[in-house]
Write a protein that holds these residues in place. Sequence first.
Motif, mmCIF file in Angstrom:
data_model
loop_
_atom_site.group_PDB
_atom_site.id
_atom_site.type_symbol
_atom_site.label_atom_id
_atom_site.label_comp_id
_atom_site.label_asym_id
_atom_site.label_seq_id
_atom_site.Cartn_x
_atom_site.Cartn_y
_atom_site.Cartn_z
ATOM 1 N N ARG A 76 29.300 -101.934 2.962
ATOM 2 C CA ARG A 76 30.342 -100.906 2.894
ATOM 3 C C ARG A 76 29.866 -99.748 2.039
ATOM 4 O O ARG A 76 30.017 -98.584 2.392
ATOM 5 C CB ARG A 76 31.620 -101.524 2.338
ATOM 6 C CG ARG A 76 32.699 -100.577 1.866
ATOM 7 C CD ARG A 76 33.300 -99.616 2.865
ATOM 8 N NE ARG A 76 33.445 -100.125 4.187
ATOM 9 C CZ ARG A 76 33.331 -99.366 5.303
ATOM 10 N NH1 ARG A 76 33.090 -98.079 5.218
ATOM 11 N NH2 ARG A 76 33.485 -99.874 6.480
ATOM 12 N N GLN A 77 29.262 -100.046 0.895
ATOM 13 C CA GLN A 77 28.754 -99.003 0.004
ATOM 14 C C GLN A 77 27.637 -98.215 0.677
ATOM 15 O O GLN A 77 27.571 -96.992 0.555
ATOM 16 C CB GLN A 77 28.260 -99.612 -1.303
ATOM 17 C CG GLN A 77 27.753 -98.575 -2.289
ATOM 18 C CD GLN A 77 27.234 -99.194 -3.575
ATOM 19 O OE1 GLN A 77 27.068 -100.400 -3.684
ATOM 20 N NE2 GLN A 77 26.980 -98.352 -4.556
ATOM 21 N N LEU A 78 26.777 -98.897 1.409
ATOM 22 C CA LEU A 78 25.685 -98.241 2.118
ATOM 23 C C LEU A 78 26.219 -97.218 3.123
ATOM 24 O O LEU A 78 25.754 -96.084 3.191
ATOM 25 C CB LEU A 78 24.814 -99.279 2.825
ATOM 26 C CG LEU A 78 23.628 -98.747 3.611
ATOM 27 C CD1 LEU A 78 22.601 -98.132 2.678
ATOM 28 C CD2 LEU A 78 23.001 -99.866 4.434
ATOM 29 N N VAL A 79 27.217 -97.608 3.904
ATOM 30 C CA VAL A 79 27.816 -96.696 4.892
ATOM 31 C C VAL A 79 28.517 -95.548 4.186
ATOM 32 O O VAL A 79 28.331 -94.380 4.532
ATOM 33 C CB VAL A 79 28.793 -97.452 5.813
ATOM 34 C CG1 VAL A 79 29.639 -96.486 6.641
ATOM 35 C CG2 VAL A 79 28.041 -98.408 6.733
ATOM 36 N N ASP A 80 29.334 -95.867 3.195
ATOM 37 C CA ASP A 80 30.123 -94.834 2.515
ATOM 38 C C ASP A 80 29.263 -93.777 1.831
ATOM 39 O O ASP A 80 29.631 -92.607 1.803
ATOM 40 C CB ASP A 80 31.061 -95.461 1.479
ATOM 41 C CG ASP A 80 32.268 -96.128 2.115
ATOM 42 O OD1 ASP A 80 32.547 -95.872 3.307
ATOM 43 O OD2 ASP A 80 32.928 -96.927 1.420
ATOM 44 N N THR A 81 28.130 -94.170 1.301
ATOM 45 C CA THR A 81 27.317 -93.236 0.513
ATOM 46 C C THR A 81 26.067 -92.749 1.245
ATOM 47 O O THR A 81 25.230 -92.085 0.639
ATOM 48 C CB THR A 81 26.903 -93.877 -0.825
ATOM 49 O OG1 THR A 81 26.127 -95.043 -0.562
ATOM 50 C CG2 THR A 81 28.121 -94.224 -1.670
ATOM 51 N N ALA A 82 25.929 -93.060 2.517
ATOM 52 C CA ALA A 82 24.758 -92.622 3.283
ATOM 53 C C ALA A 82 24.644 -91.101 3.248
ATOM 54 O O ALA A 82 25.647 -90.386 3.182
ATOM 55 C CB ALA A 82 24.871 -93.102 4.731
ATOM 56 N N TRP A 110 34.819 -93.285 8.450
ATOM 57 C CA TRP A 110 34.623 -91.878 8.068
ATOM 58 C C TRP A 110 33.970 -91.879 6.704
ATOM 59 O O TRP A 110 34.634 -92.059 5.686
ATOM 60 C CB TRP A 110 35.988 -91.198 8.007
ATOM 61 C CG TRP A 110 36.023 -89.710 8.001
ATOM 62 C CD1 TRP A 110 36.129 -88.903 6.907
ATOM 63 C CD2 TRP A 110 36.035 -88.844 9.135
ATOM 64 N NE1 TRP A 110 36.198 -87.591 7.292
ATOM 65 C CE2 TRP A 110 36.147 -87.515 8.665
ATOM 66 C CE3 TRP A 110 35.946 -89.052 10.513
ATOM 67 C CZ2 TRP A 110 36.185 -86.422 9.510
ATOM 68 C CZ3 TRP A 110 35.986 -87.963 11.355
ATOM 69 C CH2 TRP A 110 36.104 -86.667 10.855
ATOM 70 N N ASN A 111 32.661 -91.708 6.652
ATOM 71 C CA ASN A 111 32.005 -91.828 5.355
ATOM 72 C C ASN A 111 32.083 -90.528 4.554
ATOM 73 O O ASN A 111 32.599 -89.506 5.015
ATOM 74 C CB ASN A 111 30.567 -92.346 5.502
ATOM 75 C CG ASN A 111 29.577 -91.305 5.985
ATOM 76 O OD1 ASN A 111 29.933 -90.231 6.466
ATOM 77 N ND2 ASN A 111 28.302 -91.631 5.869
ATOM 78 N N GLN A 112 31.549 -90.573 3.340
ATOM 79 C CA GLN A 112 31.640 -89.432 2.424
ATOM 80 C C GLN A 112 30.928 -88.196 2.965
ATOM 81 O O GLN A 112 31.404 -87.071 2.790
ATOM 82 C CB GLN A 112 31.067 -89.819 1.061
ATOM 83 C CG GLN A 112 31.885 -90.857 0.345
ATOM 84 C CD GLN A 112 31.204 -91.416 -0.899
ATOM 85 O OE1 GLN A 112 30.189 -90.904 -1.368
ATOM 86 N NE2 GLN A 112 31.761 -92.483 -1.428
ATOM 87 N N LYS A 113 29.803 -88.378 3.646
ATOM 88 C CA LYS A 113 29.067 -87.230 4.184
ATOM 89 C C LYS A 113 29.856 -86.570 5.311
ATOM 90 O O LYS A 113 29.887 -85.343 5.416
ATOM 91 C CB LYS A 113 27.683 -87.666 4.681
ATOM 92 C CG LYS A 113 26.821 -86.516 5.174
ATOM 93 C CD LYS A 113 26.613 -85.422 4.128
ATOM 94 C CE LYS A 113 25.539 -85.740 3.155
ATOM 95 N NZ LYS A 113 25.197 -84.611 2.270
ATOM 96 N N THR A 114 30.532 -87.360 6.131
ATOM 97 C CA THR A 114 31.379 -86.784 7.180
ATOM 98 C C THR A 114 32.520 -85.987 6.555
ATOM 99 O O THR A 114 32.838 -84.890 7.006
ATOM 100 C CB THR A 114 31.943 -87.889 8.104
ATOM 101 O OG1 THR A 114 30.865 -88.673 8.609
ATOM 102 C CG2 THR A 114 32.715 -87.293 9.264
#
Length: 129
Positions: A23-29, A45-49
Amino acid sequence: MAQDVTETKSNDRAVAAMASELRQLVDTANAPIFGIDVKGNVNEWNQKTAEITGYSKEEAINKPLVNTFIVPKLQKSVQDVMMNALRGEEKSNYELEFKTKYNEVRYLLVNATPRRDAKQNIIGGKKWT
């Protein structure tokens, strides 16, 4: 009758730790990652999006991806790609035009893949650049 559940609990903790790490990997990619459910509503919807579009995860979740975030001229083609992904067909390197919260357009080169559950049933789609 007693049963030693030490190993089961240890395995459960290991699975939970792995899920948290993923989850952290996806969120902070450093690339935008977003996903839809089988109805086409945003469920990832991750942080970069969020950074690229100006829409927070809370603002995007459960909204129809195509009608809410894709420019009108591409909505039909994006809808087709999404429906194909939900049927198991992957699509690589297609251009997407996202509408931002501030009425700007962001161009993304994305890949679409089906998202599957543990039994390999398609439960949605995922896109990333």
